[in-house]
Design an enzyme around this catalytic site. Structure first.
Site, PDB file in Angstrom:
ATOM      1  N   ASP A  13      30.057  42.212  37.478  1.00  0.00           N
ATOM      2  CA  ASP A  13      31.440  42.688  37.302  1.00  0.00           C
ATOM      3  C   ASP A  13      32.404  41.565  36.938  1.00  0.00           C
ATOM      4  O   ASP A  13      33.605  41.649  37.212  1.00  0.00           O
ATOM      5  CB  ASP A  13      31.951  43.406  38.564  1.00  0.00           C
ATOM      6  CG  ASP A  13      30.994  44.471  39.066  1.00  0.00           C
ATOM      7  OD1 ASP A  13      30.597  45.316  38.246  1.00  0.00           O
ATOM      8  OD2 ASP A  13      30.630  44.446  40.256  1.00  0.00           O
ATOM      9  N   GLY A  15      33.324  40.567  33.936  1.00  0.00           N
ATOM     10  CA  GLY A  15      34.100  40.796  32.707  1.00  0.00           C
ATOM     11  C   GLY A  15      33.343  40.408  31.453  1.00  0.00           C
ATOM     12  O   GLY A  15      33.946  40.056  30.438  1.00  0.00           O
ATOM     13  N   LYS A  16      32.017  40.504  31.512  1.00  0.00           N
ATOM     14  CA  LYS A  16      31.188  40.073  30.379  1.00  0.00           C
ATOM     15  C   LYS A  16      31.451  40.884  29.124  1.00  0.00           C
ATOM     16  O   LYS A  16      31.457  40.349  28.021  1.00  0.00           O
ATOM     17  CB  LYS A  16      29.700  40.165  30.786  1.00  0.00           C
ATOM     18  CG  LYS A  16      29.312  39.234  31.911  1.00  0.00           C
ATOM     19  CD  LYS A  16      27.868  39.424  32.331  1.00  0.00           C
ATOM     20  CE  LYS A  16      27.611  40.726  33.031  1.00  0.00           C
ATOM     21  NZ  LYS A  16      28.312  40.855  34.341  1.00  0.00           N
ATOM     22  N   LYS A  18      34.170  42.316  27.941  1.00  0.00           N
ATOM     23  CA  LYS A  18      35.361  41.881  27.206  1.00  0.00           C
ATOM     24  C   LYS A  18      35.082  40.593  26.437  1.00  0.00           C
ATOM     25  O   LYS A  18      35.468  40.449  25.269  1.00  0.00           O
ATOM     26  CB  LYS A  18      36.526  41.667  28.166  1.00  0.00           C
ATOM     27  CG  LYS A  18      37.741  41.054  27.479  1.00  0.00           C
ATOM     28  CD  LYS A  18      38.868  40.694  28.429  1.00  0.00           C
ATOM     29  CE  LYS A  18      39.944  39.938  27.683  1.00  0.00           C
ATOM     30  NZ  LYS A  18      41.111  39.590  28.513  1.00  0.00           N
ATOM     31  N   GLY A  40      27.863  48.117  33.833  1.00  0.00           N
ATOM     32  CA  GLY A  40      29.032  48.774  33.270  1.00  0.00           C
ATOM     33  C   GLY A  40      29.941  47.737  32.653  1.00  0.00           C
ATOM     34  O   GLY A  40      30.693  47.077  33.357  1.00  0.00           O
ATOM     35  N   HIS A  41      29.848  47.537  31.347  1.00  0.00           N
ATOM     36  CA  HIS A  41      30.653  46.528  30.667  1.00  0.00           C
ATOM     37  C   HIS A  41      31.890  47.199  30.071  1.00  0.00           C
ATOM     38  O   HIS A  41      31.791  48.040  29.175  1.00  0.00           O
ATOM     39  CB  HIS A  41      29.824  45.832  29.592  1.00  0.00           C
ATOM     40  CG  HIS A  41      28.728  44.990  30.163  1.00  0.00           C
ATOM     41  ND1 HIS A  41      27.901  44.194  29.392  1.00  0.00           N
ATOM     42  CD2 HIS A  41      28.329  44.797  31.437  1.00  0.00           C
ATOM     43  CE1 HIS A  41      27.044  43.561  30.179  1.00  0.00           C
ATOM     44  NE2 HIS A  41      27.292  43.923  31.416  1.00  0.00           N
ATOM     45  N   GLN A 221      24.707  42.429  34.943  1.00  0.00           N
ATOM     46  CA  GLN A 221      24.836  42.023  36.343  1.00  0.00           C
ATOM     47  C   GLN A 221      25.285  40.559  36.438  1.00  0.00           C
ATOM     48  O   GLN A 221      26.041  40.105  35.597  1.00  0.00           O
ATOM     49  CB  GLN A 221      23.543  42.277  37.120  1.00  0.00           C
ATOM     50  CG  GLN A 221      23.232  43.751  37.370  1.00  0.00           C
ATOM     51  CD  GLN A 221      22.452  44.404  36.251  1.00  0.00           C
ATOM     52  OE1 GLN A 221      21.555  43.825  35.662  1.00  0.00           O
ATOM     53  NE2 GLN A 221      22.793  45.630  35.950  1.00  0.00           N
ATOM     54  N   ALA A 296      32.562  50.250  37.386  1.00  0.00           N
ATOM     55  CA  ALA A 296      32.721  50.957  36.107  1.00  0.00           C
ATOM     56  C   ALA A 296      31.725  52.102  35.974  1.00  0.00           C
ATOM     57  O   ALA A 296      31.998  53.100  35.311  1.00  0.00           O
ATOM     58  CB  ALA A 296      32.544  49.979  34.951  1.00  0.00           C
ATOM     59  N   GLY A 299      32.072  53.855  40.382  1.00  0.00           N
ATOM     60  CA  GLY A 299      33.380  54.126  40.953  1.00  0.00           C
ATOM     61  C   GLY A 299      33.547  53.595  42.366  1.00  0.00           C
ATOM     62  O   GLY A 299      34.599  53.774  42.990  1.00  0.00           O
ATOM     63  N   GLU A 301      34.217  51.176  45.564  1.00  0.00           N
ATOM     64  CA  GLU A 301      35.094  50.042  45.836  1.00  0.00           C
ATOM     65  C   GLU A 301      34.287  48.751  45.805  1.00  0.00           C
ATOM     66  O   GLU A 301      33.178  48.686  46.323  1.00  0.00           O
ATOM     67  CB  GLU A 301      35.726  50.172  47.230  1.00  0.00           C
ATOM     68  CG  GLU A 301      36.865  51.133  47.312  1.00  0.00           C
ATOM     69  CD  GLU A 301      37.566  51.044  48.665  1.00  0.00           C
ATOM     70  OE1 GLU A 301      37.092  50.308  49.557  1.00  0.00           O
ATOM     71  OE2 GLU A 301      38.595  51.723  48.825  1.00  0.00           O
ATOM     72  N   LYS A 328      40.320  37.382  34.901  1.00  0.00           N
ATOM     73  CA  LYS A 328      41.252  37.985  35.859  1.00  0.00           C
ATOM     74  C   LYS A 328      42.143  36.967  36.564  1.00  0.00           C
ATOM     75  O   LYS A 328      42.474  37.129  37.745  1.00  0.00           O
ATOM     76  CB  LYS A 328      40.482  38.837  36.874  1.00  0.00           C
ATOM     77  CG  LYS A 328      39.862  40.085  36.245  1.00  0.00           C
ATOM     78  CD  LYS A 328      39.542  41.148  37.269  1.00  0.00           C
ATOM     79  CE  LYS A 328      39.216  42.470  36.584  1.00  0.00           C
ATOM     80  NZ  LYS A 328      38.977  43.561  37.557  1.00  0.00           N
ATOM     81  N   ASP A 330      45.181  36.687  36.081  1.00  0.00           N
ATOM     82  CA  ASP A 330      46.441  37.386  36.353  1.00  0.00           C
ATOM     83  C   ASP A 330      46.463  38.136  37.678  1.00  0.00           C
ATOM     84  O   ASP A 330      47.527  38.405  38.233  1.00  0.00           O
ATOM     85  CB  ASP A 330      46.737  38.368  35.219  1.00  0.00           C
ATOM     86  CG  ASP A 330      45.575  39.330  34.981  1.00  0.00           C
ATOM     87  OD1 ASP A 330      44.484  38.840  34.601  1.00  0.00           O
ATOM     88  OD2 ASP A 330      45.744  40.547  35.175  1.00  0.00           O
TER      89      ASP A 330
END
Length: 421
Positions: A13, A15-16, A18, A40-41, A221, A296, A299, A301, A328, A330
């Site tokens: 998770d 951000g690969k 993007k 989930g990319h 992953q 992604a 769902g 958490e 991330k 930001d």
């Protein structure tokens, strides 16, 4: 010509998707080398959001060739849904996507076995996505797998033999073995695969390299979920590290060029398993909410915590990372103070090395740094970065001993800063 590899350095998770989308214009080919639809990319651009599970994240850019490699496990039903959704959005996917004949097929009974295995584990369950990934890789290494290339080689006999074997296993486990409701849709999706170019991907990619073409290898992953070197047994079923690109695509180790390692400015994890820097307080909840940290695919958490530099140094070592990409940034914009784990205390002794087990007795040793408390999402160049953020990046580079060359300041592909080197 060499291949470049892009992979995650944490528990997935990162951000690969993007970053692959951003880097794809530099390459002729993007090839996915392992994992399955448990990945989930997520990509966002032009006001739209896309989630890719099995299809490489280079699919949207300039018509480059995309390859699903032999190390991937493929669910024909989920693949068809994903492909048809992309076609509706204007992607001419059958022209630019090729699939390795050596990729293994996820059968309906694999999903039933996945659920039954988790049920039997009880409180010790791993927290899989339930997509049948583990049982498919189990069949692969036990030499009972069904591969994409088998579609044209005595498929019916091979499929029935595999199905009967799975039904016997499910019966022995006391689990429901009725896959008839899923089978017709699955077989129809297998037939759909025949509309794509099925290739000997190891030959194809090496011929491209010999012809001077550039290839970006995309991992799924993250390093800490690697079946050999991750936080076992709470791992995925494939090799998520750089070596997995060699075995998953049939590329020799001496053909590896740049290795892009992706990490978040903090850390997350989905499902069960140890997580030394996990935050159980309002700070952890705030990171989750600001970062929209929900799986992604599932769902679920995501568990959130401060960045773990012990685990990152370990991942950098395993992968031979040459460039770091921080995602991330930001999300931490509003924090007055930011912490980073620089060492562990194990049985009262401090270490900077990642130990055999992190399940218990691990105490993170933190350094506290001032936050930048600036909205980063509108920043267009590194010259606009606040000094506190520059100090954070410099601190990480010193600790990790690898340059951070790309910084993400928002989910859109345009919110990406490539630093001057």
């Amino acid at each position: 010509m060499k291949v470049d590899v892009l992979l995650g350095l944490q528990w997935g998770d990162e951000g690969k998707g993007k970053v692959v989308d951003v880097l794809t214009p530099r390459y002729d080919v993007v090839a996915r080398f392992q994992g399955g639809p448990n990945a989930g990319h997520t990509l966002e651009f032009e006001g739209k959001k896309y989630v890719l599970r099995s299809i490489p994240s280079g699919i949207f850019q300039h018509g480059q060739i995309n390859i699903i490699g032999g190390g991937v496990v493929l669910d024909p039903v989920l693949f068809r849904e994903e492909a048809e959704a992309l076609e509706k959005s204007g992607v001419e996917i059958k022209k630019i996507l090729k699939i390795s004949k050596k990729a293994h097929l996820i059968m309906p009974t694999h999903r039933l076995l996945d659920a039954a295995n988790e049920q039997m584990k009880g409180a010790s369950k791993i927290g899989t996505t339930g997509k049948g990934i583990g049982p498919t890789y189990t069949d692969k290494v036990s030499r009972n797998g069904l591969r994409v290339g088998d579609i044209f080689h005595n498929f019916e006999t091979k499929y029935q033999a595999a199905k009967e074997r799975h039904v016997k296993m499910l019966t022995m486990m006391g689990a429901a073995a009725d896959c008839e409701s899923l089978e017709a849709k699955w077989l129809d999706a297998v037939d759909y695969l025949k509309g794509y170019e099925l290739i000997d991907s190891e030959n194809y990619i090496n011929h491209l390299l010999d012809a001077g073409k550039s290839v970006l290898c995309e991992g799924a992953q993250g390093t800490m979920l690697d079946v050999d070197y991750g936080s076992y047994p709470f791992v995925t079923s494939s090799n998520t590290i750089c070596a997995g690109a060699c075995s998953g695509l049939g590329v020799a180790p001496n053909k590896i060029g740049e290795v892009f390692g992706i990490f978040k400015a903090y850390c997350t994890r989905v499902g069960s398993g140890p997580f030394p820097t996990e935050l159980f307080d309002e700070t952890g909840k705030k990171i989750r909410d600001l970062g929209h940290e929900y799986g992604a695919v599932t769902g679920r958490e995501r568990r959130c915590g401060w960045v773990d530099l012990v685990a990152l140094r370990y991942a950098i070592m395993l992968n031979g990372v040459t460039q770091l990409i921080m995602m991330k940034s930001d999300v931490l914009d509003s924090f007055a103070e930011i912490k980073a784990c620089v060492a562990y205390k194990v049985d009262g002794k401090e270490t900077r090395d990642f130990p055999y087990s992190i399940e218990e007795g691990i105490e993170p040793v933190y350094v506290t740094l001032p936050g930048w408390q600036t909205d980063m999402t509108a920043i267009k160049s590194e010259e606009e970065f606040p000094q506190a953020f520059n100090d954070y990046v410099a601190f990480l580079e010193k600790e990790l001993n690898v340059p951070i060359t790309i910084l993400s300041v928002g989910p859109d592909r345009e919110q990406t800063i490539v630093r001057k080197r």
